[in-house]
Enzyme design. Structure first.
Site, PDB file in Angstrom:
ATOM      1  N   ALA A  63       0.854  -1.198   0.000  1.00 17.94           N
ATOM      2  CA  ALA A  63       0.000   0.000   0.000  1.00 17.94           C
ATOM      3  C   ALA A  63       0.885   1.242   0.000  1.00 17.94           C
ATOM      4  O   ALA A  63       2.024   1.202   0.478  1.00 17.94           O
ATOM      5  CB  ALA A  63      -0.874  -0.014   1.245  1.00 17.94           C
ATOM      6  N   GLY A 104       0.722  -4.959   1.108  1.00 17.69           N
ATOM      7  CA  GLY A 104      -0.447  -5.102   0.237  1.00 17.69           C
ATOM      8  C   GLY A 104      -0.109  -5.775  -1.079  1.00 17.69           C
ATOM      9  O   GLY A 104      -0.962  -6.450  -1.669  1.00 17.69           O
ATOM     10  N   GLU A 107      -0.205  -9.312  -0.202  1.00 24.03           N
ATOM     11  CA  GLU A 107      -1.593  -9.698   0.084  1.00 24.03           C
ATOM     12  C   GLU A 107      -2.393  -9.885  -1.206  1.00 24.03           C
ATOM     13  O   GLU A 107      -3.204 -10.804  -1.314  1.00 24.03           O
ATOM     14  CB  GLU A 107      -2.259  -8.631   0.962  1.00 24.03           C
ATOM     15  CG  GLU A 107      -1.723  -8.652   2.385  1.00 24.03           C
ATOM     16  CD  GLU A 107      -2.307  -7.533   3.229  1.00 24.03           C
ATOM     17  OE1 GLU A 107      -2.007  -6.366   2.907  1.00 24.03           O
ATOM     18  OE2 GLU A 107      -3.054  -7.817   4.166  1.00 24.03           O
ATOM     19  N   GLU A 127       4.174  -5.185   7.677  1.00 32.48           N
ATOM     20  CA  GLU A 127       3.318  -4.161   8.298  1.00 32.48           C
ATOM     21  C   GLU A 127       3.621  -3.956   9.770  1.00 32.48           C
ATOM     22  O   GLU A 127       3.553  -2.841  10.292  1.00 32.48           O
ATOM     23  CB  GLU A 127       1.840  -4.533   8.126  1.00 32.48           C
ATOM     24  CG  GLU A 127       1.289  -4.272   6.734  1.00 32.48           C
ATOM     25  CD  GLU A 127       1.526  -5.424   5.768  1.00 32.48           C
ATOM     26  OE1 GLU A 127       2.387  -6.284   6.047  1.00 32.48           O
ATOM     27  OE2 GLU A 127       0.847  -5.477   4.731  1.00 32.48           O
TER      28      GLU A 127
HETATM   29  O1  ZOZ Z   1      11.003   0.736   0.393  1.00 32.42           O
HETATM   30  C1  ZOZ Z   1      11.391  -0.502   0.949  1.00 32.42           C
HETATM   31  C2  ZOZ Z   1      10.299  -0.915   1.889  1.00 32.42           C
HETATM   32  O2  ZOZ Z   1      10.541  -1.717   2.754  1.00 32.42           O
HETATM   33  N1  ZOZ Z   1       9.096  -0.327   1.735  1.00 32.42           N
HETATM   34  C3  ZOZ Z   1       7.986  -0.511   2.643  1.00 32.42           C
HETATM   35  C4  ZOZ Z   1       7.412  -1.879   2.575  1.00 32.42           C
HETATM   36  C5  ZOZ Z   1       6.240  -1.977   3.521  1.00 32.42           C
HETATM   37  O3  ZOZ Z   1       6.351  -1.767   4.691  1.00 32.42           O
HETATM   38  N2  ZOZ Z   1       5.071  -2.323   2.956  1.00 32.42           N
HETATM   39  C6  ZOZ Z   1       3.855  -2.413   3.689  1.00 32.42           C
HETATM   40  C7  ZOZ Z   1       3.050  -1.201   3.439  1.00 32.42           C
HETATM   41  S1  ZOZ Z   1       1.588  -1.145   4.413  1.00 32.42           S
HETATM   42  C8  ZOZ Z   1       0.497  -2.083   3.570  1.00 32.42           C
HETATM   43  O4  ZOZ Z   1       0.763  -2.619   2.548  1.00 32.42           O
HETATM   44  C9  ZOZ Z   1      -0.831  -2.044   4.260  1.00 32.42           C
HETATM   45  C10 ZOZ Z   1      -1.727  -3.163   4.039  1.00 32.42           C
HETATM   46  O5  ZOZ Z   1      -1.482  -4.302   4.270  1.00 32.42           O
HETATM   47  C11 ZOZ Z   1      -3.124  -2.955   3.602  1.00 32.42           C
HETATM   48  C12 ZOZ Z   1      -3.589  -1.571   3.653  1.00 32.42           C
HETATM   49  C13 ZOZ Z   1      -5.036  -1.458   3.509  1.00 32.42           C
HETATM   50  C14 ZOZ Z   1      -5.389  -0.004   3.471  1.00 32.42           C
HETATM   51  C15 ZOZ Z   1      -6.805   0.242   3.747  1.00 32.42           C
HETATM   52  C16 ZOZ Z   1      -7.066   1.600   4.311  1.00 32.42           C
HETATM   53  C17 ZOZ Z   1      -8.487   1.853   4.752  1.00 32.42           C
HETATM   54  C18 ZOZ Z   1      11.679  -1.508  -0.207  1.00 32.42           C
HETATM   55  C19 ZOZ Z   1      12.336  -2.759   0.392  1.00 32.42           C
HETATM   56  C20 ZOZ Z   1      10.420  -1.861  -0.912  1.00 32.42           C
HETATM   57  C21 ZOZ Z   1      12.643  -0.864  -1.223  1.00 32.42           C
HETATM   58  O6  ZOZ Z   1      13.798  -0.403  -0.584  1.00 32.42           O
HETATM   59  P1  ZOZ Z   1      14.817   0.575  -1.351  1.00 32.42           P
HETATM   60  O7  ZOZ Z   1      15.912   0.855  -0.392  1.00 32.42           O
HETATM   61  O8  ZOZ Z   1      15.140  -0.023  -2.652  1.00 32.42           O
HETATM   62  O9  ZOZ Z   1      13.990   1.887  -1.680  1.00 32.42           O
HETATM   63  P2  ZOZ Z   1      13.477   2.972  -0.640  1.00 32.42           P
HETATM   64  O10 ZOZ Z   1      13.075   2.365   0.633  1.00 32.42           O
HETATM   65  O11 ZOZ Z   1      14.463   4.085  -0.609  1.00 32.42           O
HETATM   66  O12 ZOZ Z   1      12.140   3.459  -1.352  1.00 32.42           O
HETATM   67  C22 ZOZ Z   1      12.135   4.280  -2.511  1.00 32.42           C
HETATM   68  C23 ZOZ Z   1      11.074   5.349  -2.349  1.00 32.42           C
HETATM   69  O13 ZOZ Z   1       9.798   4.734  -2.242  1.00 32.42           O
HETATM   70  C24 ZOZ Z   1       9.132   5.136  -1.035  1.00 32.42           C
HETATM   71  N3  ZOZ Z   1       8.350   3.987  -0.561  1.00 32.42           N
HETATM   72  C25 ZOZ Z   1       8.779   2.732  -0.334  1.00 32.42           C
HETATM   73  N4  ZOZ Z   1       7.758   1.942   0.031  1.00 32.42           N
HETATM   74  C26 ZOZ Z   1       6.658   2.730   0.047  1.00 32.42           C
HETATM   75  C27 ZOZ Z   1       7.031   4.027  -0.316  1.00 32.42           C
HETATM   76  N5  ZOZ Z   1       6.151   5.041  -0.382  1.00 32.42           N
HETATM   77  C28 ZOZ Z   1       4.864   4.755  -0.096  1.00 32.42           C
HETATM   78  N6  ZOZ Z   1       4.436   3.531   0.263  1.00 32.42           N
HETATM   79  C29 ZOZ Z   1       5.295   2.490   0.338  1.00 32.42           C
HETATM   80  N7  ZOZ Z   1       4.841   1.275   0.682  1.00 32.42           N
HETATM   81  C30 ZOZ Z   1      10.252   5.502  -0.105  1.00 32.42           C
HETATM   82  O14 ZOZ Z   1       9.807   6.380   0.909  1.00 32.42           O
HETATM   83  C31 ZOZ Z   1      11.230   6.168  -1.064  1.00 32.42           C
HETATM   84  O15 ZOZ Z   1      10.719   7.452  -1.311  1.00 32.42           O
HETATM   85  P3  ZOZ Z   1      11.713   8.681  -1.493  1.00 32.42           P
HETATM   86  O16 ZOZ Z   1      10.831   9.845  -1.674  1.00 32.42           O
HETATM   87  O17 ZOZ Z   1      12.491   8.735  -0.214  1.00 32.42           O
HETATM   88  O18 ZOZ Z   1      12.578   8.336  -2.644  1.00 32.42           O
END
Ligand code: ZOZ
Ligand code: NAD
Length: 705
Positions: A63, A104, A107, A127
């Site tokens: 998400a 998500g 999921e 999460e």
């Molecule tokens: O970015 C790393 C990561 O671990 N991301 C988060 C993964 C996570 O925790 N996912 C769960 C999200 S919550 C969810 O999905 C809720 C749910 O179950 C259901 C919701 C239901 C809603 C109903 C409401 C009524 C990852 C490992 C993926 C990649 O790492 P990297 O080191 O390669 O890259 P990053 O971390 O520097 O990321 C690059 C840019 O992307 C932004 N970002 C990453 N994941 C995001 C996200 N932005 C929004 N949502 C995400 N899930 C990150 O902030 C970064 O942005 P910038 O601006 O700093 O470049």
């Protein structure tokens, strides 16, 4: 705005590609795109099945977390709408996973009728690390696919598993060689399912795996007690267990509704707000003024560490653990042997705990080469100096490095308090000099303060930031000042802790308050771990320049004189039994504390837990405000990261500056002012704290000013 989703056809299979860089997060527009593609495909008689895949580096990071705060996450189609559309689709949907499939994203894949992945893909439900439970059916579908205990492990730890492991567990149905193969296999499975005699099988109906837990419901309580120490203070891990338990006691629909309720409760909790703040703060810290994607960087292929003591050994292990060959050098053979012995012992202990195989340990050891030939540093791309904390010695060493090292080599110092500019000035290339302040034990603690000197070049800074990530560390850039950010904020904290015991508290009371607040240990237990002798040496260096009225409690000096150095001598603020790290109060220390109060003519008084907490935490926030105002760090959230990774500040409170914002800066200011009237004048509120309090603002707002 066009929806970031592509739709193609391969024969009778509709291929839906998520195309929302950088991480294909399920923002509203991506959800609309997928929903429209599916709906159109469902109505198209030429399409018999679907494949959903991701473009770029990964399938999806889940998400869009930023939408949580704006309410857009709840706008239609929600992730749940999409998932339900997929699961109930009469035309089979196959998910093709590569790179990362988290939250998500994972999921959504669980609701598909089959999942194929490239080996190495990281699949999971992180999460819990954001203080929430998976909110789109993950807690109901994962146990149905892989069994309750493996699902509990995955959901409660939040750790992703590899595609290979997921294949073993039945989450993934097949593995593909590469991205071409992934699409080919997924399309062919989608086609096969579409011509099969049975309608696609829904994950929600696969109840067989729930039986074991239904027959042994006590496993949930066992799991709760198993994680009670590790997850102390956190709400989300326990909420995750509740949801998985609900999968075994309720119908699928009711389980889903239960998960939803818990998700919404967690999402609006302070803990989740704090943990989400920590997630973004860590990413913000990588954005450093003057650096951009255009800043060139050098490759670090060979490293050298000077000094094989407490820090040098840990730093050398960091390189070896990251697969980078490193030489370590010392002033004499005996010290070098001692250092290498320490490194071997460390790896052996990891092996004995089952966290590494003997072969892995040997392979890492083979990357660390001890040598007394200082000249060998000439081959290194980065040199980290970790010799004694003496300016003259460091100057001598940097002069030698200047004469020996490659022109583009990074010359780093691990000094914890000395002026990096003065060190850089002895070289003819101050732009190549930077501070890399690791925390002890360096192979374990994740924080590295990257000290930007006046002349440090953007290339050196950018390379050092990348290097810290390669070493598995979280790098935070700080400017030059006495003790940098982390320790500078630590001093008022430990100083107040010691004044509190002069005034009437005892070490165990102070430590308990701080432990209950969520730190791994209190200031006295920390001092025993770090070494009372180490603190004493720091004071010898720092205190002579401190004005008389800014006194510190001398109880620690008395302990030092008594040879009570902490855990290493099994006596410090506490006693420790042989081989144990459990602190036990000692009457000798109680006597010393009471005697000191008497000598200082202080009438000991009952001190409340609230006062202890505020006296320890608010002064460190106050110092943080000064650091911010001086521009030593770029933003308040950098200080949060420093404390989360340097000292174990409870993540569910977001870090000290975020915590201050959440209790209100006006309140922190008023309490500080009260302390200042009663106690020492160095508790005077920082001008920035005063200004923000008067303007009713937060540190976060100051960051964006
Ligand atoms: O970015 C790393 C990561 O671990 N991301 C988060 C993964 C996570 O925790 N996912 C769960 C999200 S919550 C969810 O999905 C809720 C749910 O179950 C259901 C919701 C239901 C809603 C109903 C409401 C009524 C990852 C490992 C993926 C990649 O790492 P990297 O080191 O390669 O890259 P990053 O971390 O520097 O990321 C690059 C840019 O992307 C932004 N970002 C990453 N994941 C995001 C996200 N932005 C929004 N949502 C995400 N899930 C990150 O902030 C970064 O942005 P910038 O601006 O700093 O470049
Ligand atoms: P230490 O005393 O354990 O190790 C220093 C080592 O440097 C010794 O083994 C010594 O023999 C060696 N050495 C001295 N002169 C040398 C020379 N000319 N060439 C090569 N080696 C030489 O000290 P430490 O605790 O590892 O601290 C090292 C540096 O790291 C200091 O600058 C210290 O301030 C900093 N630091 C220490 C900690 C900590 O918790 N110990 C934390 C962060 C930073």
């Amino acid at each position: 705005m066009p929806h970031p989703v592509r739709f193609d056809r391969i024969e009778a299979v509709g291929v839906i590609t998520l195309d929302n860089p950088p991480v294909n997060a399920f923002s509203l527009s991506q959800r609309i795109g997928v929903s429209e593609a599916l709906t159109a495909g469902l109505q198209d008689p030429d399409i018999q099945a679907f494949v959903i895949c991701g473009s770029g580096r990964m399938f999806s990071a889940g998400a869009d977390i930023r939408e949580f705060d704006t309410g857009v996450a709840g706008e239609s189609p929600t992730l749940m709408d999409l998932i339900s559309l997929i699961e109930n689709s009469p035309k089979p949907v196959v998910c093709a996973l590569h790179g990362t499939a988290l939250g998500g994203g994972c999921e959504l894949s669980l609701a598909c009728h089959s999942r194929i992945a490239i080996p190495g893909t990281r699949i999971g439900l992180p999460e819990v690390t954001l203080g929430i439970v998976p909110g789109a059916g993950g807690t109901q579908r994962l146990p149905r696919l892989i069994g309750v205990l493996p699902a509990l492990d995955a959901i409660v730890s939040g750790k992703p598993m590899t595609a290979e492991k997921a294949h073993e567990l039945g989450l993934v149905d097949g593995l593909a060689d590469d991205s071409d193969d992934l699409l080919k296999i997924s399309v062919s499975i989608a086609h096969r399912l579409s011509i099969g005699p049975e309608p696609p099988k829904k994950t929600r109906d696969r109840d067989g795996h729930l039986l074991e837990a239904q027959n042994r419901p006590e496993l949930f309580d066992e799991f709760r007690s198993r994680i009670s120490r590790r997850a102390r203070g956190f709400e989300a891990p326990f909420a995750c267990i509740d949801c998985v338990e609900a999968a075994t006691t309720m119908s699928f629909e009711n389980g889903l509704a239960f998960e939803r309720e818990v998700f919404l409760r967690c999402r609006s909790s302070n803990q989740s707000l704090s943990q989400r703040h920590a997630f973004f703060a860590e990413r913000e810290a990588r954005k450093v003024s003057g650096l951009g994607p255009e800043t060139s960087q050098t490759d670090v292929r060979h490293a050298a560490v000077l000094g094989c003591g407490t820090m040098g050994t840990g730093i050398a292990m960091c390189f070896a653990n990251a697969g980078i060959p490193v030489i370590v050098t010392e002033s004499e053979q005996g010290m070098l042997d001692r250092g290498m012995k320490m490194i071997r012992k460390n790896y052996a202990s990891t092996v004995s705990k089952g966290r590494m195989t003997e072969e892995e340990a040997e392979a890492r050891l083979a990357l660390i080469e001890p040598t007394l030939e200082f000249e060998r540093v000439s081959a290194a791309d980065v040199v980290i100096e970790a010799v004694f904390e003496e300016m003259e010695l460091k100057k001598k060493i940097f002069t030698r490095l200047d004469g020996l090292c490659k022109a583009d080599a990074i010359l780093a110092t691990n000094t914890s308090s000395l002026d990096v500019n003065t060190i850089a000035a002895v070289t003819g290339r101050p732009e190549q000099v930077v501070g890399t302040h690791f925390f002890s034990p360096a192979n374990v603690m994740r924080l590295v303060e990257i000290v930007r000197g006046d002349h440090t070049s953007p290339e050196v800074l950018a390379t050092t930031l990348t290097l810290s990530k390669q070493l598995g560390k979280v790098g935070v850039v700080v400017g030059v000042c006495d003790s940098f950010a982390a320790n500078r904020m630590l001093y008022p904290y430990s100083r107040q802790a010691q004044f509190l015991i002069e005034e009437g508290a005892f070490p165990e009371q102070v430590d308990k308050v701080i432990y209950d607040f969520g730190f791994p240990m209190g200031p006295f237990a920390l001092s025993d771990l770090a070494g009372i002798d180490v603190g004493w040496r720091v004071r010898q260096h720092r205190e002579p320049s401190r004005p008389k009225h800014l006194r510190y409690s001398e109880i620690a000096d008395r302990l030092y004189e008594m040879g009570r150095y902490g855990q290493k001598t099994r006596k410090g603020w506490y006693n420790y039994e042989e081989g144990s790290r459990i602190p036990m109060p000692d009457p000798e220390v109680v006597d010393l504390v009471v005697r000191t109060s008497r000598e200082l003519k202080i009438d000991r008084r009952e001190i409340s837990d609230e006062e202890i907490l505020q006296r320890c935490i608010y002064p460190l926030i106050n110092e943080g405000a000064r650091i911010l105002e001086e521009g030593i760090v770029q933003r308040a959230s950098d200080l949060d990261i420093v404390w989360l990774y340097g000292f174990g500040f409870p993540r569910y409170r977001g870090g000290p500056m975020f915590y201050a914002d959440s209790v209100g800066l006006r309140h922190v200011y008023e309490v500080m002012q009260g302390f200042c009237e009663i106690h020492e004048d160095w508790l005077e509120p920082a001008p920035l704290l005063e200004r923000l309090a008067r303007e009713d603002k937060t540190f976060a707002e100051w960051d964006t000013e």
